[in-house]
Write a protein that holds these residues in place. Structure first.
Motif, mmCIF file in Angstrom:
data_model
loop_
_atom_site.group_PDB
_atom_site.id
_atom_site.type_symbol
_atom_site.label_atom_id
_atom_site.label_comp_id
_atom_site.label_asym_id
_atom_site.label_seq_id
_atom_site.Cartn_x
_atom_site.Cartn_y
_atom_site.Cartn_z
ATOM 1 N N THR A 1 3.752 -12.061 -17.152
ATOM 2 C CA THR A 1 2.613 -11.890 -16.264
ATOM 3 C C THR A 1 3.499 -11.775 -14.833
ATOM 4 O O THR A 1 4.130 -12.650 -14.255
ATOM 5 C CB THR A 1 1.621 -13.130 -16.117
ATOM 6 O OG1 THR A 1 1.244 -13.455 -17.358
ATOM 7 C CG2 THR A 1 0.616 -13.024 -15.192
ATOM 8 N N SER B 1 -7.895 -2.209 -10.947
ATOM 9 C CA SER B 1 -7.441 -3.083 -12.011
ATOM 10 C C SER B 1 -7.703 -2.306 -13.493
ATOM 11 O O SER B 1 -7.020 -2.514 -14.467
ATOM 12 C CB SER B 1 -8.052 -4.399 -11.763
ATOM 13 O OG SER B 1 -9.362 -4.493 -12.514
ATOM 14 N N THR C 1 -3.524 0.419 -16.012
ATOM 15 C CA THR C 1 -2.645 0.595 -17.217
ATOM 16 C C THR C 1 -3.217 1.649 -18.126
ATOM 17 O O THR C 1 -2.576 2.126 -19.271
ATOM 18 C CB THR C 1 -2.784 -0.674 -17.991
ATOM 19 O OG1 THR C 1 -3.741 -0.948 -18.560
ATOM 20 C CG2 THR C 1 -1.948 -1.769 -17.401
ATOM 21 N N SER D 1 -4.058 -5.376 -17.176
ATOM 22 C CA SER D 1 -4.220 -6.108 -15.659
ATOM 23 C C SER D 1 -5.596 -6.631 -15.606
ATOM 24 O O SER D 1 -6.693 -6.170 -16.376
ATOM 25 C CB SER D 1 -3.968 -4.796 -14.853
ATOM 26 O OG SER D 1 -5.027 -4.053 -14.962
ATOM 27 N N LEU E 1 -4.036 -10.039 -8.390
ATOM 28 C CA LEU E 1 -3.724 -8.909 -9.404
ATOM 29 C C LEU E 1 -2.764 -9.559 -10.266
ATOM 30 O O LEU E 1 -1.729 -9.581 -9.922
ATOM 31 C CB LEU E 1 -3.706 -7.564 -8.688
ATOM 32 C CG LEU E 1 -3.280 -6.313 -9.616
ATOM 33 C CD1 LEU E 1 -4.640 -5.885 -10.477
ATOM 34 C CD2 LEU E 1 -2.953 -5.478 -9.113
ATOM 35 N N GLN E 2 -3.033 -9.498 -11.612
ATOM 36 C CA GLN E 2 -2.022 -9.958 -12.610
ATOM 37 C C GLN E 2 -2.036 -8.675 -13.783
ATOM 38 O O GLN E 2 -2.927 -8.269 -13.928
ATOM 39 C CB GLN E 2 -2.523 -11.202 -13.302
ATOM 40 C CG GLN E 2 -2.602 -12.107 -12.329
ATOM 41 C CD GLN E 2 -3.095 -13.602 -13.136
ATOM 42 O OE1 GLN E 2 -3.629 -13.359 -14.198
ATOM 43 N NE2 GLN E 2 -2.659 -14.565 -12.503
ATOM 44 N N ILE E 3 -0.788 -8.392 -13.644
ATOM 45 C CA ILE E 3 -0.350 -7.434 -14.768
ATOM 46 C C ILE E 3 0.238 -8.230 -15.867
ATOM 47 O O ILE E 3 1.447 -8.795 -15.734
ATOM 48 C CB ILE E 3 0.876 -6.258 -14.265
ATOM 49 C CG1 ILE E 3 0.024 -5.727 -13.233
ATOM 50 C CG2 ILE E 3 0.983 -5.421 -15.341
ATOM 51 C CD1 ILE E 3 0.839 -4.782 -12.133
#
Length: 105
Positions: free
Chosen positions: A19, A39, A43, A68, A86-88
């Motif tokens: 992450t 978001s 991807t 994401s 914001l998380q990928i």
């Protein structure tokens, strides 16, 4: 500034879970719908010299998924304060970890 790296070892049947978390700046209320759209699309687009189809093929061949999300993280010192991030996220077999991080970048 050097990024923080946190990890813990646990049995995952040779699957790496990763992450990337990015603090978000203060945003105007009217900009929040665009953040959600960003978001969702992050991807699902091409990147660099790769088209959407090439990125999708690469992700499907080398990972168990990349996506994401937006998150609100409560703070340890004051749980009434939350920080948006914001998380990928992605997962891949251990031998494909280099490909996962190339996709992230």
């Amino acid at each position: 500034q050097e990024p923080n790296l946190y990890f813990h070892e646990t049995f995952t049947n040779d699957i790496l879970y990763a992450t990337l978390s990015f603090d978000l700046p203060n945003l105007e209320k009217e900009d929040l719908p665009y953040l959600r759209l960003f978001s969702l699309l992050l991807t699902q687009l091409g990147a660099g010299d790769k088209t959407y189809v090439q990125m999708l093929d690469w992700m499907q061949a080398k990972t168990g998924g990349v996506f994401s999300t937006l998150a609100l993280n409560s703070q340890v010192m004051d749980p009434n304060i939350v920080k948006p991030t914001l998380q990928i996220q992605g997962k891949a077999l251990h031998h494909d970890q280099e490909q996962l991080f190339k996709i992230f970048s």
